[in-house]
Design a protein around this motif. Sequence first.
Motif, PDB file in Angstrom:
ATOM      1  N   THR A 175      72.084  94.351  35.769  1.00 15.06           N
ATOM      2  CA  THR A 175      70.793  94.144  36.431  1.00 15.06           C
ATOM      3  C   THR A 175      69.885  93.225  35.613  1.00 15.06           C
ATOM      4  O   THR A 175      69.258  92.314  36.161  1.00 15.06           O
ATOM      5  N   LYS A 176      69.837  93.434  34.304  1.00 16.24           N
ATOM      6  CA  LYS A 176      69.004  92.589  33.444  1.00 16.24           C
ATOM      7  C   LYS A 176      69.522  91.146  33.434  1.00 16.24           C
ATOM      8  O   LYS A 176      68.735  90.203  33.464  1.00 16.24           O
ATOM      9  N   THR A 177      70.834  91.004  33.391  1.00 18.70           N
ATOM     10  CA  THR A 177      71.419  89.665  33.400  1.00 18.70           C
ATOM     11  C   THR A 177      71.135  88.964  34.715  1.00 18.70           C
ATOM     12  O   THR A 177      70.757  87.785  34.741  1.00 18.70           O
ATOM     13  N   LEU A 178      71.282  89.681  35.807  1.00 19.07           N
ATOM     14  CA  LEU A 178      70.993  89.111  37.123  1.00 19.07           C
ATOM     15  C   LEU A 178      69.526  88.678  37.205  1.00 19.07           C
ATOM     16  O   LEU A 178      69.223  87.571  37.656  1.00 19.07           O
ATOM     17  N   ASN A 179      68.635  89.527  36.758  1.00 19.85           N
ATOM     18  CA  ASN A 179      67.209  89.170  36.764  1.00 19.85           C
ATOM     19  C   ASN A 179      66.932  87.939  35.911  1.00 19.85           C
ATOM     20  O   ASN A 179      66.132  87.076  36.284  1.00 19.85           O
ATOM     21  N   HIS A 180      67.603  87.852  34.776  1.00 22.24           N
ATOM     22  CA  HIS A 180      67.422  86.707  33.881  1.00 22.24           C
ATOM     23  C   HIS A 180      67.881  85.404  34.544  1.00 22.24           C
ATOM     24  O   HIS A 180      67.134  84.420  34.557  1.00 22.24           O
ATOM     25  N   VAL A 181      69.087  85.393  35.087  1.00 21.34           N
ATOM     26  CA  VAL A 181      69.586  84.140  35.676  1.00 21.34           C
ATOM     27  C   VAL A 181      68.813  83.779  36.945  1.00 21.34           C
ATOM     28  O   VAL A 181      68.624  82.604  37.231  1.00 21.34           O
ATOM     29  N   LYS A 182      68.336  84.774  37.674  1.00 23.30           N
ATOM     30  CA  LYS A 182      67.503  84.477  38.848  1.00 23.30           C
ATOM     31  C   LYS A 182      66.177  83.846  38.411  1.00 23.30           C
ATOM     32  O   LYS A 182      65.703  82.892  39.026  1.00 23.30           O
TER      33      LYS A 182
END
Length: 133
Positions: free
Chosen positions: A53-60
């Motif tokens: 979830t944190k990685t997804l938020n970061h790349v978004k």
Amino acid sequence: MANIEEEEDASLLKFGADFANARCLLNSEVAILMENSRMNQEDSESEPSVVFTKTLNHVKRFSKYKNKTAVKEIRALLTKKGLEEYEVASLSNLCPDNFEEAKTLIPSLGRDTAGLSDQELTILLNDLRVYSN
């Protein structure tokens, strides 16, 4: 026989054996892939991990291009110019303001074999801005 390690140097596009066959991705491509994975996880009713979830938020957050079509066109545009994978991903992810900044952030663009003049690089950066959200 001595084991000689090859020196890694991004400005010369030398990344070592670990990256010999690796593909560099745009943040936008990673976001699309992760979003698809998250959708599949929702179908199976399993929760994504905190790291996911944190990685997804970061790349978004750092994705410059939200539209799949734009992402494909950008990759095609940059690849057609003869840029290396690293340069394609770096230009797309960093979106430098001008050719000087691009060459500072991505030193390999300044090499003689890069094949892009300062004027061509400026035009390319302007083309990238058209796709940016």
